[in-house]
Design an enzyme around this catalytic site. Structure first.
Site, PDB file in Angstrom:
ATOM      1  N   HIS A 237      60.361 -16.460  31.659  1.00  0.00           N
ATOM      2  CA  HIS A 237      61.265 -17.098  31.022  1.00  0.00           C
ATOM      3  C   HIS A 237      61.854 -18.455  31.450  1.00  0.00           C
ATOM      4  O   HIS A 237      62.533 -19.304  30.617  1.00  0.00           O
ATOM      5  CB  HIS A 237      62.308 -16.113  30.504  1.00  0.00           C
ATOM      6  N   SER A 261      61.872 -15.628  23.274  1.00  0.00           N
ATOM      7  CA  SER A 261      62.006 -14.588  24.712  1.00  0.00           C
ATOM      8  C   SER A 261      61.442 -13.339  23.925  1.00  0.00           C
ATOM      9  O   SER A 261      61.292 -12.916  22.984  1.00  0.00           O
ATOM     10  CB  SER A 261      63.536 -14.567  24.958  1.00  0.00           C
ATOM     11  N   ASP A 262      61.193 -12.332  25.103  1.00  0.00           N
ATOM     12  CA  ASP A 262      60.962 -10.982  24.670  1.00  0.00           C
ATOM     13  C   ASP A 262      62.368 -10.230  24.729  1.00  0.00           C
ATOM     14  O   ASP A 262      63.218 -10.762  24.993  1.00  0.00           O
ATOM     15  CB  ASP A 262      59.994 -10.349  25.717  1.00  0.00           C
ATOM     16  N   ALA A 263      62.143  -9.125  23.908  1.00  0.00           N
ATOM     17  CA  ALA A 263      63.472  -8.357  23.793  1.00  0.00           C
ATOM     18  C   ALA A 263      64.177  -8.087  25.118  1.00  0.00           C
ATOM     19  O   ALA A 263      63.634  -7.402  26.035  1.00  0.00           O
ATOM     20  CB  ALA A 263      63.426  -6.960  23.003  1.00  0.00           C
ATOM     21  N   ALA A 265      65.033  -9.752  27.675  1.00  0.00           N
ATOM     22  CA  ALA A 265      64.603 -10.518  28.685  1.00  0.00           C
ATOM     23  C   ALA A 265      65.381 -11.713  29.138  1.00  0.00           C
ATOM     24  O   ALA A 265      65.733 -11.775  30.418  1.00  0.00           O
ATOM     25  CB  ALA A 265      63.189 -11.150  28.491  1.00  0.00           C
TER      26      ALA A 265
END
Length: 976
Positions: A237, A261-263, A265
């Site tokens: 990230h 972003s991913d959850a 993260a």
């Protein structure tokens, strides 16, 4: 019919009171700038969260980034469900992936225009979080089901095709906005938020980046999701590759990528990863690195708003940083038609598109063409013909196995509108031929008697709550079909309700009311743990607690912290599943045995697989059934490759299908009975059970030997393998030129002929390899093209493959770019990576590789040719890589280094420990210098360490750096 219409013509002049951003005649950039200028600073910051709030004064609706659409619309209700992504990968069919993407995005549009309000706030978005193009380098990866292939070219082409279907045919107007997942080098689930993938430059550029590049460069993908893991010690990230690679590739398209972003993260940057000291600093770093949307804390926007506002107040961010991300989001929303009259050209999508007849037919085609025939030999009863296609006219077919009459959804599946199981499909098809079908799952049916009261565990009442009741073993409410998924993980399906038992969170009770194991926290898995006295304790895998019994009421709750406080049960086998399967097999003319995995158990997101063999219960069933009826077809229905060594040696026919969606059963029946030719080809290698696979966290496919490109041992089934019911001959491979320059192009042509007696589908596969490469370790093979061809008996087709020299390129660590080395190559054509009957030589002309220049210029430490016992780490939090020993020492090799004139050696080093450490500089077998490495007190505190060299240093050598003791090396140079 649709309730939304689009005006046939837009007014020549927009209304006087209409702001410019509402005018579709204006250029996109002007519209975005106008809307951005009308947003307050607080409104802009709020838009950075996944759940962007509405701005009523501007007529802006809430906007959520992300709806799941991996193989059909997910999580919104019944929608057409296609095969898992790995199954779609097995089709090797760009056109089919484009059609699936088109169907999926059309249904997503229908949900948006007709059902979004009913779904509730934040449930729906036209930005689709799909496809996954992470490469399937390790078959044990829990998310293997989500990717297409272990090969970068195949994954890239299929991902691009799916994205083109999702985004639509207009380069400016989007049907939906596809997001590629997950950037980058993400192939392990265990400890995924804290593990670092070591990816050296060659692997980075030739392999991991290559899967993403095509869809980004063509503009079919509108965004990318960053991955949970770290790469070379730096969280994805905050990776500089978001800007230096991804957005650079996208520049020619005229559109910027929208990176999400991913959850959770963003919070991981501080909490499990401890990469930043506080969340304001981490969010600022992520935003500056290129993250445009923060998926964190669910629908709570305040936390992200507060962190970014704090970062702004502390001077870690500027307003321009925020505007840059908001502008990217607005660009996507404009292209989706949100601010156009009538919401753009796709707003007339009708609800009837969802699960339409055309989409059902496409689901059947995709499921059928994804099936891979792995083996097809003769049965014992008729040694003169292959067992498949099965002869079903007037015959008895037994459909056996724990997956024979079940279809499972995975975590990212949509809800199937209907389910055609293998048993369903064969019942219909065999019955139409005058045959008979017997269905036996081959699992034990058991009863559990409580030791304390003597009652039986029973699904009682309309709500199917499990209680201990005074009933008989013959009562179906007290009987459970026990499915053994390996590693002691079981599911229990009640015979009365036909539903699985699951944990009820509200009161810790159990209820047999679940269609299948499902959900993020799977509540339907249990263990029956022996207690040493013939009894067993029932334990929930989800909660870790054991069943206890209230003897007065018979209520059962999962409340005991350990087995000592648990109720003890005695198991009675009401029906022996293996014995029943053996009996059915013995009374049949042929058996179709279906085994595999449940996508929610023992391998899924957050959990890697422990191994690659079948569950022991499935293996035992297989062997017993084959002993009873040798004419057995093994169907492996799974999200992953399996090592089916025994089956390959003893079962006449073996085929594989992924969990193929709603039409799985009809597709299987069509292939098994010969109504369709098996067209699937393996998208990844199937290894043998005794093959020692590389470590899960060894991401270096070159040195570890991952995938068909570098694996040394012969696989069970090779990449690209798949049989047909007809015979295809490949002949007359020709290159239009046998010699090309380093930037040249040749064309390879080959004739494919259906030399069999029935129509079939052949997949021509073109590979290349370097012959005698000296400057680098070349792949054993590399896929360079493929073509799917449908031919009638006796028909031929001439297939051409443009072959640019770029297909022969490797990443040169000395040049820092792709390079085509002059020399000899082979072009090979065949049916799989292990079946390449034709080859043709190709020579690339040009100067030989020059020695690596190391004098008077810096050399990055990570640009090595080989290494031993080192780890790649981050040089700073924002950019650069470095190398550190993984133990007491580590070695770096730099081939053909020209040391002429070298008199001094200087290295950029850092070190946190006190005490001695040194860096040795070797030219071949000669030690040139020993350089003390001082402590700098911090890993990012860099200094230079210097040594003089012998006066006679000259010539071209293999340069070795030996790192002894704790240290990090970022770069080095020689000077005259």
């Amino acid at each position: 019919m649709s309730t939304v219409s689009v005006p046939a013509e837009l007014p020549a002049e927009p209304p006087a009171d209409q702001p410019p951003f509402r005018d579709p005649a204006l250029p996109l950039g002007e519209r975005v700038d106008d809307l951005l200028s009308r947003l307050t600073p607080a409104e802009r910051i709020a838009m950075l969260h996944q759940y962007g709030p509405a701005v009523p004064r501007l007529g802006m609706r809430p906007f959520r980034t992300g709806t799941e659409a991996l193989h059909g619309v997910g999580w919104l209700g019944p929608a057409t469900t296609f095969p898992q992504a790995v199954g779609l990968g097995a089709t090797w069919d760009d056109e089919l992936l484009h059609a699936v993407g088109t169907a999926t995005s059309t249904e997503l549009r229908a949900f948006h225009h007709h059902r979004a309000p009913a779904l509730g706030a934040g449930r729906h978005s036209l930005q689709a979080w799909a496809p996954v193009v992470n490469l399937l380098r390790d078959p044990r990866w829990g998310r293997n089901e989500e990717g297409y292939s272990e090969d970068a070219l195949l994954s890239a082409r299929l991902g691009d095709a799916f994205c083109r279907g999702m985004s639509g045919d207009d380069p400016e107007q989007l049907r939906t906005a596809p997001i590629l997942k997950h950037f980058l080098a993400y192939n392990n689930e265990d400890d995924r938020t804290t593990t670092s993938s070591g990816v050296r430059p060659r692997v980075l550029h030739e392999y991991d980046l290559a899967a993403f590049r095509q869809a980004v460069a063509t503009g079919s993908a509108t965004g990318v999701m960053a991955a949970y893991n770290l790469v070379n010690g730096r969280p994805c990230h905050v990776s500089p590759l978001l800007e230096s690679e991804l957005r650079r590739w996208a520049e020619p398209t005229g559109h910027e990528l929208f990176v999400v972003s991913d959850a959770e993260a963003p919070s991981n940057l501080v909490d499990p990863e401890h990469y930043f000291e506080d969340h304001a600093a981490s969010h600022a770093a992520a935003l500056k690195a290129g993250i445009d949307s923060f998926t964190d804390h669910g629908e709570d926007t305040a936390t992200t708003f507060g962190r970014i506002s704090e970062a702004l107040g502390r001077g870690l961010l500027t307003a321009a940083d925020i505007d840059r991300a908001v502008r990217r989001q607005l660009s996507i929303r404009f292209r989706l038609g949100e601010f156009d009259p009538g919401q753009g050209p796709y707003a007339d999508t009708g609800w009837e598109a969802v699960d339409s007849p055309g989409h059902r037919a496409l689901a059947l085609r995709a499921a059928t063409e994804s099936i891979v025939l792995l083996k097809n030999g003769p049965g014992a009863a008729d040694p003169d013909r292959s067992l498949l296609p099965l002869a079903a006219d007037g015959r008895r077919i037994a459909v056996v196995g724990p997956l024979a009459d079940s279809l499972f959804e995975d975590w990212y599946s949509g809800t199937m509108p209907y389910r055609v199981t293998a048993a369903d499909g064969l019942r219909l098809a065999v019955g139409a031929r005058g045959g008979e079908t017997t269905v036996v799952e081959g699992v034990d049916r058991i009863a559990l008697r409580a030791a304390s009261t003597g009652g039986l565990l029973t699904a009682a009442g309309a709500d199917a709550r499990l209680v201990v009741a005074d009933t008989q073993v013959g009562d179906e409410a007290a009987q459970f079909d026990l499915f053994d998924w390996d590693l002691g993980i079981l599911t229990l399906r009640n015979a009365r309700t036909g539903r699985y038992a699951g944990l009820v969170d509200e009161d810790r009770s159990l209820a047999a009311d679940r269609v299948q194991p499902a959900g993020w926290d799977v509540h339907e898995t249990f263990r029956l743990e022996p207690q040493g006295d013939g009894t067993e304790a029932l334990r929930s895998v989800c909660s870790g607690r054991y069943a206890v019994l209230d003897p007065a009421s018979g209520a059962v709750t999962m409340a005991a912290a350990d087995a000592s406080g648990a109720e003890r049960f005695t198991r009675t086998v009401v029906r022996d599943g293996v014995a029943e399967a053996v009996a059915a097999a013995g009374g049949a003319d042929a058996v179709v045995l279906v085994v595999g995995n449940d996508p929610h158990i023992n391998g899924r997101e957050t959990q890697d697989r422990a191994g690659i063999t079948l569950a022991p219960a499935h293996e035992r069933l297989l062997r017993e059934v084959v002993a009873a009826r040798p004419e057995t077809v093994l169907v492996v229905m799974s999200s992953y490759p399996y090592a089916v060594d025994w089956a390959d040696a003893h079962v006449p026919a073996v085929l594989w299908t992924s969990h193929g969606g709603q039409e799985t059963g009809r597709a299987l029946a069509a292939v098994l009975l010969g109504d369709a030719d098996p067209a699937g080809r393996l998208p990844q290698t199937w290894y043998r059970a005794d093959d020692e696979l590389p470590g899960r966290l060894d991401y270096d496919i070159i040195k570890a030997g991952w995938t068909y490109q570098y694996h040394r041992a012969a696989p069970l089934y090779a990449f690209g393998h798949g049989l047909s019911y007809t015979d295809f001959a490949l002949t007359d491979l020709a290159l239009d030129r046998s010699r090309i320059p380093q930037d040249g192009t040749a064309t390879a042509t080959v004739t494919i002929t259906n030399s069999g007696t029935r129509q079939g589908i052949g997949t021509v596969q073109l590979y290349v390899r370097a012959v005698g490469a000296v400057g680098y370790e070349a792949p054993r093979l590399k896929l360079a093209g493929y073509r799917k061809v449908r031919l009638a008996p006796g028909a031929s087709a001439r297939v051409g493959f443009p072959l640019a020299a770029d297909a022969l390129a490797h990443w040169s660590v000395s040049a820092g770019d792709f390079t085509v080395e002059a020399g000899n190559y082979e072009v090979l054509v065949g049916r799989s990576a292990a079946d390449l009957p034709l080859s043709a030589p190709l020579t690339v002309s040009g100067p030989p590789p020059a020695p690596r220049e190391v004098v008077g210029r810096p050399v990055r430490a990570v640009d090595f040719d080989d290494y031993a016992d080192v780890i790649l780490v981050d040089a700073t939090p924002t950019e650069g890589d470095a190398v550190t020993p993984s133990g007491p020492s580590g070695t770096l090799h730099y081939r053909a280094a020209d040391l002429d004139g070298a008199r001094t050696f200087t290295a950029e080093v850092s070190r946190t420990a006190e005490g001695p450490a040194r860096l040795e500089v070797w030219a071949g077998a000669t030690l040139l210098a020993t350089v003390p490495v001082p402590s700098t007190g911090a890993r990012y505190a860099w200094t230079t360490a210097r040594a003089d060299l012998p006066a006679a240093t000259s010539g071209v050598h293999e340069l070795r750096l030996v790192l002894r003791g704790e240290q990090r090396v970022r770069a080095f140079r020689f000077d005259a």
